[in-house]
Design a protein around this motif. Structure first.
Motif, PDB file in Angstrom:
ATOM      1  N   SER A  67       0.965  -1.250  -0.139  1.00 52.16           N
ATOM      2  CA  SER A  67      -0.362   0.269  -0.232  1.00 52.16           C
ATOM      3  C   SER A  67       0.885   1.279   0.115  1.00 52.16           C
ATOM      4  CB  SER A  67      -1.202   0.067   0.871  1.00 52.16           C
ATOM      5  OG  SER A  67      -0.336  -0.224   2.610  1.00 52.16           O
ATOM      6  N   ARG A  68       2.113   1.490   0.089  1.00 49.11           N
ATOM      7  CA  ARG A  68       3.025   2.217   0.118  1.00 49.11           C
ATOM      8  C   ARG A  68       3.322   2.552  -1.599  1.00 49.11           C
ATOM      9  NH1 ARG A  68       6.607   2.167   5.188  1.00 49.11           N
ATOM     10  NH2 ARG A  68       5.784   3.759   5.856  1.00 49.11           N
ATOM     11  N   THR A  69       3.476   4.051  -1.795  1.00 49.53           N
ATOM     12  CA  THR A  69       4.231   4.027  -2.917  1.00 49.53           C
ATOM     13  C   THR A  69       4.813   4.768  -2.386  1.00 49.53           C
ATOM     14  OG1 THR A  69       3.030   6.564  -2.560  1.00 49.53           O
ATOM     15  CG2 THR A  69       1.353   4.729  -3.718  1.00 49.53           C
ATOM     16  N   TRP A  70       6.111   4.432  -3.102  1.00 48.05           N
ATOM     17  CA  TRP A  70       7.556   4.769  -3.501  1.00 48.05           C
ATOM     18  C   TRP A  70       7.551   6.439  -4.277  1.00 48.05           C
ATOM     19  CZ3 TRP A  70      12.138   4.291  -1.482  1.00 48.05           C
ATOM     20  CH2 TRP A  70      13.535   5.376  -2.015  1.00 48.05           C
ATOM     21  N   SER A  75      10.555   8.053 -13.946  1.00 44.56           N
ATOM     22  CA  SER A  75      10.144   7.923 -15.077  1.00 44.56           C
ATOM     23  C   SER A  75       8.449   7.353 -15.278  1.00 44.56           C
ATOM     24  CB  SER A  75      10.507   7.894 -16.432  1.00 44.56           C
ATOM     25  OG  SER A  75      11.839   6.256 -16.606  1.00 44.56           O
ATOM     26  N   THR A  76       8.386   8.091 -15.435  1.00 42.47           N
ATOM     27  CA  THR A  76       6.298   7.151 -15.980  1.00 42.47           C
ATOM     28  C   THR A  76       6.898   6.207 -17.580  1.00 42.47           C
ATOM     29  OG1 THR A  76       5.643   9.139 -15.630  1.00 42.47           O
ATOM     30  CG2 THR A  76       4.555   7.801 -16.652  1.00 42.47           C
ATOM     31  N   VAL A  77       6.311   5.032 -17.273  1.00 43.17           N
ATOM     32  CA  VAL A  77       6.534   4.695 -18.723  1.00 43.17           C
ATOM     33  C   VAL A  77       4.909   4.761 -19.306  1.00 43.17           C
ATOM     34  CG1 VAL A  77       6.907   1.891 -19.061  1.00 43.17           C
ATOM     35  CG2 VAL A  77       8.092   2.876 -17.313  1.00 43.17           C
ATOM     36  N   ARG A  78       5.222   5.125 -20.245  1.00 44.16           N
ATOM     37  CA  ARG A  78       3.620   4.816 -21.023  1.00 44.16           C
ATOM     38  C   ARG A  78       3.694   3.530 -20.972  1.00 44.16           C
ATOM     39  NH1 ARG A  78       1.125   8.026 -23.309  1.00 44.16           N
ATOM     40  NH2 ARG A  78       1.421  10.554 -23.537  1.00 44.16           N
ATOM     41  N   VAL A  79       1.546   2.895 -20.892  1.00 40.38           N
ATOM     42  CA  VAL A  79       1.181   1.794 -21.014  1.00 40.38           C
ATOM     43  C   VAL A  79       0.618   1.760 -22.733  1.00 40.38           C
ATOM     44  CG1 VAL A  79      -0.735  -0.078 -20.714  1.00 40.38           C
ATOM     45  CG2 VAL A  79       0.960   1.165 -18.791  1.00 40.38           C
ATOM     46  N   ALA A 119       8.967  -3.308 -23.195  1.00 42.61           N
ATOM     47  CA  ALA A 119       9.755  -2.551 -24.191  1.00 42.61           C
ATOM     48  C   ALA A 119      10.240  -1.451 -23.305  1.00 42.61           C
ATOM     49  CB  ALA A 119       8.405  -1.237 -24.752  1.00 42.61           C
ATOM     50  N   GLU A 120      10.322  -0.756 -22.532  1.00 40.29           N
ATOM     51  CA  GLU A 120      10.826   0.407 -21.901  1.00 40.29           C
ATOM     52  C   GLU A 120      12.328  -0.700 -21.360  1.00 40.29           C
ATOM     53  OE1 GLU A 120      12.030   4.138 -19.732  1.00 40.29           O
ATOM     54  OE2 GLU A 120      10.632   3.680 -21.129  1.00 40.29           O
ATOM     55  N   ALA A 121      11.905  -2.027 -20.601  1.00 39.50           N
ATOM     56  CA  ALA A 121      13.862  -2.390 -20.477  1.00 39.50           C
ATOM     57  C   ALA A 121      14.430  -2.872 -21.706  1.00 39.50           C
ATOM     58  CB  ALA A 121      12.906  -3.855 -19.950  1.00 39.50           C
ATOM     59  N   VAL A 122      13.783  -2.520 -22.605  1.00 37.52           N
ATOM     60  CA  VAL A 122      14.749  -2.707 -23.789  1.00 37.52           C
ATOM     61  C   VAL A 122      15.098  -1.263 -24.610  1.00 37.52           C
ATOM     62  CG1 VAL A 122      14.393  -2.864 -26.543  1.00 37.52           C
ATOM     63  CG2 VAL A 122      13.770  -5.281 -24.953  1.00 37.52           C
ATOM     64  N   ARG A 123      14.149  -0.364 -24.237  1.00 40.54           N
ATOM     65  CA  ARG A 123      14.824   0.933 -24.196  1.00 40.54           C
ATOM     66  C   ARG A 123      15.931   1.029 -23.429  1.00 40.54           C
ATOM     67  NH1 ARG A 123      14.733   5.399 -22.839  1.00 40.54           N
ATOM     68  NH2 ARG A 123      13.825   5.759 -20.827  1.00 40.54           N
ATOM     69  N   ARG A 124      15.702   0.669 -22.275  1.00 38.37           N
ATOM     70  CA  ARG A 124      17.228   1.060 -21.160  1.00 38.37           C
ATOM     71  C   ARG A 124      18.025   0.253 -21.432  1.00 38.37           C
ATOM     72  NH1 ARG A 124      14.383   2.891 -15.679  1.00 38.37           N
ATOM     73  NH2 ARG A 124      12.815   4.210 -16.843  1.00 38.37           N
ATOM     74  N   GLY A 125      18.280  -0.360 -22.469  1.00 34.75           N
ATOM     75  CA  GLY A 125      19.222  -1.649 -22.247  1.00 34.75           C
ATOM     76  C   GLY A 125      19.583  -2.814 -21.819  1.00 34.75           C
ATOM     77  N   TYR A 126      18.166  -3.433 -21.305  1.00 35.97           N
ATOM     78  CA  TYR A 126      18.006  -4.229 -20.332  1.00 35.97           C
ATOM     79  C   TYR A 126      17.825  -5.727 -21.079  1.00 35.97           C
ATOM     80  CZ  TYR A 126      17.762  -0.640 -17.025  1.00 35.97           C
ATOM     81  OH  TYR A 126      17.758   0.334 -15.748  1.00 35.97           O
ATOM     82  N   GLY A 127      17.969  -6.755 -20.673  1.00 30.89           N
ATOM     83  CA  GLY A 127      17.479  -7.987 -21.358  1.00 30.89           C
ATOM     84  C   GLY A 127      16.079  -8.625 -20.725  1.00 30.89           C
ATOM     85  N   VAL A 128      15.364  -9.048 -21.383  1.00 29.21           N
ATOM     86  CA  VAL A 128      13.695  -9.368 -21.681  1.00 29.21           C
ATOM     87  C   VAL A 128      13.703 -10.840 -21.820  1.00 29.21           C
ATOM     88  CG1 VAL A 128      11.537  -9.219 -21.700  1.00 29.21           C
ATOM     89  CG2 VAL A 128      12.422  -7.004 -21.471  1.00 29.21           C
ATOM     90  N   ARG A 129      13.322 -11.331 -21.046  1.00 30.00           N
ATOM     91  CA  ARG A 129      12.967 -13.070 -21.080  1.00 30.00           C
ATOM     92  C   ARG A 129      12.135 -13.784 -20.795  1.00 30.00           C
ATOM     93  NH1 ARG A 129      17.856 -11.428 -22.853  1.00 30.00           N
ATOM     94  NH2 ARG A 129      19.907 -11.767 -22.473  1.00 30.00           N
ATOM     95  N   GLU A 130      11.733 -14.517 -21.713  1.00 30.33           N
ATOM     96  CA  GLU A 130      10.491 -15.610 -20.915  1.00 30.33           C
ATOM     97  C   GLU A 130      11.081 -15.380 -19.430  1.00 30.33           C
ATOM     98  OE1 GLU A 130       7.916 -19.776 -21.354  1.00 30.33           O
ATOM     99  OE2 GLU A 130      10.048 -19.329 -22.911  1.00 30.33           O
ATOM    100  N   ALA A 131       9.858 -16.091 -18.187  1.00 33.50           N
ATOM    101  CA  ALA A 131       9.380 -16.151 -17.278  1.00 33.50           C
ATOM    102  C   ALA A 131       8.424 -17.407 -17.667  1.00 33.50           C
ATOM    103  CB  ALA A 131       9.658 -15.171 -16.007  1.00 33.50           C
TER     104      ALA A 131
END
Length: 188
Positions: A67-70, A75-79, A119-131
């Motif tokens: 319930s706590r917000t950081w 940055s805001t990520v557009r959905v 999309a945001e992870a890729v934009r930041r240069g992170y990897g995206v994998r199946e979980a």
């Protein structure tokens, strides 16, 4: 107490009796309840040694605090409003009828949220994998890999059995406790 923690960093009480421990708990709970924690920090208390108690300031919100917000900078990520050209991991989830088993509108929202994250992870240069390891069929997610740190992000319907339509329409986004020592491709 908060001023003392800011000045000293940690406050340690050696071998407190039951009443001292109870008093420290009350003080910490009071500070948390009344918003006295410094911005971006939280007060933690842990047992140390053979009965000692240590109180300190930790960074960010508690990992289990839903319930706590950081309030930190971010940055805001557009959905997206449409799922066009989805990331391959999101496309695989979309095509898997055994995952994200929920009403169509919620499934669509889940896929859009996961697409935004991928999309945001890729934009930041992170990897995206199946979980792959989900506990129930109504879940789906992606693995995000930042350097050697892998984290699974899961989306699921919060209260699928609720007869209240508002409560049944809620989604929950959960982060696991990432793993730093596993290879970046092994999110299972």
């Amino acid at each position: 107490m908060v001023q003392r923690l800011l000045a000293e960093g940690r406050v340690r009480v050696a071998d407190p009796d039951y009443e001292e421990v109870a008093e420290w708990r009350k003080v910490v709970d009071y500070a948390k309840w009344h918003g006295l924690e410094p911005p971006g920090k939280r007060i933690e208390k842990v047992r140390v040694g053979r009965g000692g108690l240590e109180t300190f300031l930790a960074e960010g919100p508690h990992p289990h605090a839903r319930s706590r917000t950081w309030r930190g900078e971010g940055s805001t990520v557009r959905v997206p409003t449409r799922l066009s050209s989805p990331h391959p991991v999101v496309a695989a989830l979309r095509d898997d009828e055994e995952r994200l088993v929920m009403p169509a509108a919620l499934r669509r929202r889940s896929l859009l949220l996961l697409q935004a994250l991928a999309a945001e992870a890729v934009r930041r240069g992170y990897g995206v994998r199946e979980a792959r390891s989900y506990s129930v069929r109504r879940e789906g997610g992606v693995g995000v890999v930042v350097t050697e740190y892998a984290c699974k992000v899961t989306v699921k319907q919060e209260l699928p059995q609720s007869i209240n339509p508002e409560r049944a329409a809620r989604l929950v986004v959960e982060l696991d406790h990432g793993v730093s020592d596993q290879p970046s491709g092994a999110l299972a």
